[in-house]
Write a protein that holds these residues in place. Sequence first.
Motif, short mmCIF file in Angstrom:
data_model
loop_
_atom_site.label_atom_id
_atom_site.label_comp_id
_atom_site.label_asym_id
_atom_site.label_seq_id
_atom_site.Cartn_x
_atom_site.Cartn_y
_atom_site.Cartn_z
N GLN A 46 0.86 -1.18 0.00
CA GLN A 46 0.00 0.00 0.00
C GLN A 46 0.90 1.24 0.00
O GLN A 46 1.86 1.30 0.76
CB GLN A 46 -0.90 0.00 1.24
N ASN A 47 0.60 2.19 -0.86
CA ASN A 47 1.42 3.40 -0.88
C ASN A 47 0.86 4.42 0.11
O ASN A 47 -0.23 4.26 0.64
CB ASN A 47 1.53 3.97 -2.31
N PRO A 53 -2.52 -0.20 -4.72
CA PRO A 53 -1.21 -0.59 -4.18
C PRO A 53 -0.14 -0.66 -5.27
O PRO A 53 -0.44 -0.90 -6.44
CB PRO A 53 -1.47 -1.97 -3.58
N ASP A 54 1.10 -0.43 -4.87
CA ASP A 54 2.23 -0.60 -5.78
C ASP A 54 2.49 -2.10 -5.95
O ASP A 54 2.41 -2.86 -4.99
CB ASP A 54 3.49 0.07 -5.21
N THR A 73 4.72 5.03 -7.36
CA THR A 73 6.15 5.16 -7.57
C THR A 73 6.59 4.02 -8.48
O THR A 73 6.08 2.91 -8.38
CB THR A 73 6.95 5.12 -6.25
N THR A 74 7.49 4.31 -9.38
CA THR A 74 7.98 3.32 -10.34
C THR A 74 9.49 3.33 -10.32
O THR A 74 10.11 4.40 -10.37
CB THR A 74 7.47 3.65 -11.76
N TYR A 89 13.94 6.65 -10.21
CA TYR A 89 12.87 6.44 -9.25
C TYR A 89 11.83 7.51 -9.57
O TYR A 89 12.08 8.70 -9.37
CB TYR A 89 13.43 6.59 -7.83
N ARG A 90 10.70 7.10 -10.12
CA ARG A 90 9.67 8.04 -10.56
C ARG A 90 8.57 8.14 -9.51
O ARG A 90 8.05 7.12 -9.08
CB ARG A 90 9.11 7.60 -11.90
N THR A 91 8.27 9.36 -9.12
CA THR A 91 7.22 9.63 -8.14
C THR A 91 6.24 10.62 -8.75
O THR A 91 6.53 11.22 -9.80
CB THR A 91 7.80 10.23 -6.85
#
Length: 147
Positions: A46-47, A53-54, A73-74, A89-91
Amino acid sequence: MTKEVLITISGLQAQPGDEKPEPVETIVFGQYYYKNGKHYVLYEEQNEHGEEPDKNRVKFCENFLELNRTGMTTTHLLFEKDKKNVSYYRTPYGSLEIGVDARWVRIEEKEELILAKVEYGMELNSQHVADCSLQLMVQPKGSRVTL
């Protein structure tokens, strides 16, 4: 190893000047597969925004661990012994360039337990920011081995 598993992810991140880094631990249920000589662990987290959820996929074998996360986030982190890898790190707020310089990757397999351990240096935007360790423990759902 069964398909349904309990996954314990623990780590330490020591930033320069830290006297005692604080441990971080996450425990989740997920799925485990073994295919073509590689271990696969799938789980959701869970983010912090309460959205979907991620989704996480960890693939590992001797001297190699790869983490893929998709969602709010990826990221795609690749840990290879004695090799530095760079990714993003993509947010929702933007992207950060992350470098991981794995000093070692170790996999320990027992009948009802798999441990994947990594020790690495972390860089943000080409600047060393921390020395880190990560441990992934996978065991059948319903069991609880402690180390």
